[in-house]
Enzyme design. Structure first.
Site, PDB file in Angstrom:
ATOM      1  N   SER A  67      -4.516  -0.582  10.087  1.00 15.78           N
ATOM      2  CA  SER A  67      -4.591   0.091  11.378  1.00 15.78           C
ATOM      3  C   SER A  67      -4.125  -0.895  12.438  1.00 15.78           C
ATOM      4  O   SER A  67      -4.377  -2.106  12.311  1.00 15.78           O
ATOM      5  CB  SER A  67      -6.036   0.506  11.664  1.00 15.78           C
ATOM      6  OG  SER A  67      -6.191   0.801  13.029  1.00 15.78           O
ATOM      7  N   HIS A 107       2.470   2.983   8.319  1.00 14.34           N
ATOM      8  CA  HIS A 107       3.478   3.858   8.941  1.00 14.34           C
ATOM      9  C   HIS A 107       4.782   3.854   8.118  1.00 14.34           C
ATOM     10  O   HIS A 107       5.407   4.889   7.898  1.00 14.34           O
ATOM     11  CB  HIS A 107       3.821   3.375  10.357  1.00 14.34           C
ATOM     12  CG  HIS A 107       2.668   3.376  11.315  1.00 14.34           C
ATOM     13  ND1 HIS A 107       2.102   2.222  11.790  1.00 14.34           N
ATOM     14  CD2 HIS A 107       1.976   4.395  11.881  1.00 14.34           C
ATOM     15  CE1 HIS A 107       1.116   2.515  12.628  1.00 14.34           C
ATOM     16  NE2 HIS A 107       1.013   3.832  12.698  1.00 14.34           N
ATOM     17  N   ARG A 166      -5.408  -1.234  15.126  1.00 17.36           N
ATOM     18  CA  ARG A 166      -6.640  -1.762  15.741  1.00 17.36           C
ATOM     19  C   ARG A 166      -7.156  -3.007  15.010  1.00 17.36           C
ATOM     20  O   ARG A 166      -7.881  -3.799  15.607  1.00 17.36           O
ATOM     21  CB  ARG A 166      -7.726  -0.690  15.758  1.00 17.36           C
ATOM     22  CG  ARG A 166      -7.400   0.429  16.718  1.00 17.36           C
ATOM     23  CD  ARG A 166      -8.565   1.376  16.914  1.00 17.36           C
ATOM     24  NE  ARG A 166      -8.295   2.308  17.983  1.00 17.36           N
ATOM     25  CZ  ARG A 166      -7.735   3.502  17.814  1.00 17.36           C
ATOM     26  NH1 ARG A 166      -7.420   3.901  16.609  1.00 17.36           N
ATOM     27  NH2 ARG A 166      -7.497   4.287  18.842  1.00 17.36           N
TER      28      ARG A 166
HETATM   29  P1  AMP Z   1      -0.861   6.394  14.585  1.00 18.30           P
HETATM   30  O1  AMP Z   1       0.298   5.598  15.057  1.00 18.30           O
HETATM   31  O2  AMP Z   1      -2.106   5.596  14.416  1.00 18.30           O
HETATM   32  O3  AMP Z   1      -1.049   7.648  15.389  1.00 18.30           O
HETATM   33  O4  AMP Z   1      -0.502   6.879  13.123  1.00 18.30           O
HETATM   34  C1  AMP Z   1       0.684   7.560  12.853  1.00 18.30           C
HETATM   35  C2  AMP Z   1       0.634   8.095  11.446  1.00 18.30           C
HETATM   36  O5  AMP Z   1       0.475   7.017  10.527  1.00 18.30           O
HETATM   37  C3  AMP Z   1      -0.566   9.044  11.222  1.00 18.30           C
HETATM   38  O6  AMP Z   1      -0.128  10.137  10.429  1.00 18.30           O
HETATM   39  C4  AMP Z   1      -1.536   8.163  10.494  1.00 18.30           C
HETATM   40  O7  AMP Z   1      -2.430   8.885   9.668  1.00 18.30           O
HETATM   41  C5  AMP Z   1      -0.600   7.296   9.665  1.00 18.30           C
HETATM   42  N1  AMP Z   1      -1.271   6.059   9.269  1.00 18.30           N
HETATM   43  C6  AMP Z   1      -1.979   5.219  10.050  1.00 18.30           C
HETATM   44  N2  AMP Z   1      -2.511   4.212   9.325  1.00 18.30           N
HETATM   45  C7  AMP Z   1      -2.133   4.441   8.033  1.00 18.30           C
HETATM   46  C8  AMP Z   1      -2.382   3.764   6.789  1.00 18.30           C
HETATM   47  N3  AMP Z   1      -3.115   2.672   6.730  1.00 18.30           N
HETATM   48  N4  AMP Z   1      -1.830   4.293   5.672  1.00 18.30           N
HETATM   49  C9  AMP Z   1      -1.076   5.414   5.707  1.00 18.30           C
HETATM   50  N5  AMP Z   1      -0.817   6.105   6.849  1.00 18.30           N
HETATM   51  C10 AMP Z   1      -1.340   5.624   7.995  1.00 18.30           C
END
Ligand code: AMP
Length: 278
Positions: A188, A37, A190
């Protein structure tokens, strides 16, 4: 960093910035922030005058209630990370603020076509509809000039690009590379729920994708079988899908030209996704 809970104040603030000709970069997230993020925040900072991050665990995009309940919520730590990264504005609304009339607020799903029904779309019914609903609402509220998203969620990014085009929004889309742990496992929130052993073993996912990439001139269906066998050789790992798709249309691909390999893997009741452009 300014922290807004209410969209009205946020909207007034941003519209003043836009009037002064500022570039506003937006990074939507569900919190539990990690280096992936933060890489988006940094990319936005390097291109824009003002960076806005949203943290909202959107109930309408969870097709699995247990996943929604267990989704980590770490606002204090997230604020510290965002401040360190130089984020200017945080928008962290409540569910009521986002959906004052309830989550079923009559959102008309944009006609993004067949990319909605393959892979993640096929295995997580309603997920992308909910995701488009919240991204659309957030874009109305934040009104950014630039939108930064991760290519880790490749299909999500492709769908958002199509949605922004169909909605005729004047937003520059930026898809940023996947940040990985030392082992290669895609970062992630997760991952935190995995046991130490499973997290270590999960390195096999990216290794298998890399092996496909290295051998991309061979028969893709054989490479797919080998990769699935390799991943499922790890205890408790189950491949939900591993597909080759055209990197623009996301329709099935039979050779390596303009192709991306995408997969979803279950381990310890946790679903991990990853992808690699061949
Ligand atoms: P999320 O909080 O999982 O909804 O992710 C928010 C944003 O962060 C989304 O645009 C995801 O694609 C991006 N994101 C999540 N994990 C990664 C990662 N490992 N590398 C780059 N961007 C990420």
């Amino acid at each position: 960093m300014i922290n807004y809970k209410y969209s009205l104040y946020l909207k007034n603030f941003i519209s003043r910035q836009i009037k002064f000709g500022k570039k506003v970069g937006f990074v939507p997230t569900m919190g539990a922030l990690h280096a992936g993020h933060i890489s988006l925040i940094k990319a936005a900072k390097s291109e824009c005058d003002l960076v806005v991050c949203s943290i909202f665990v959107n109930p309408t995009q969870f097709n699995n209630q247990e996943d929604l309940v267990k989704y980590p919520r770490t606002l204090e730590a997230d604020i510290t990370l965002l401040e360190e990264a130089g984020c200017d504005v945080l928008f962290a609304p409540s569910v009521k603020e986002m959906y004052p009339n309830g989550p079923k607020n009559g959102f008309v799903v944009p006609k993004v076509g067949a990319m909605l029904t393959v892979m993640e779309g096929a295995h997580r019914p309603g997920h992308f509809e909910g995701m488009m609903q919240v991204v659309s609402l957030l874009l109305d509220k934040v009104n950014p000039t630039h939108l930064f998203m991760g290519l880790k969620d490749y299909q999500q990014f492709a769908i958002c690009c199509k949605m922004v085009e169909l909605q005729k929004r004047k937003i520059e889309m930026r898809g940023m590379p996947t940040m990985r742990e030392k082992s290669g496992l895609a970062m992630s929130s997760r991952n935190e729920r995995l046991s130490v052993q499973a997290r270590k073993n999960a390195a096999i996912i990216y290794k298998s994708l890399q092996s496909i990439q290295e051998n991309k001139h061979k028969d893709l269906s054989l490479l797919k079988q080998e990769a699935i066998k390799q991943i499922e050789a790890e205890e408790g790992f189950e491949v939900e899908y591993l597909e080759f798709a055209d990197k623009h249309s996301l329709m099935p691909s039979k050779n390596a030209d303009n192709t991306i390999v995408l997969c979803a893997i279950w381990v310890e009741n946790i679903r991990l996704i990853d992808n690699l452009i061949l």
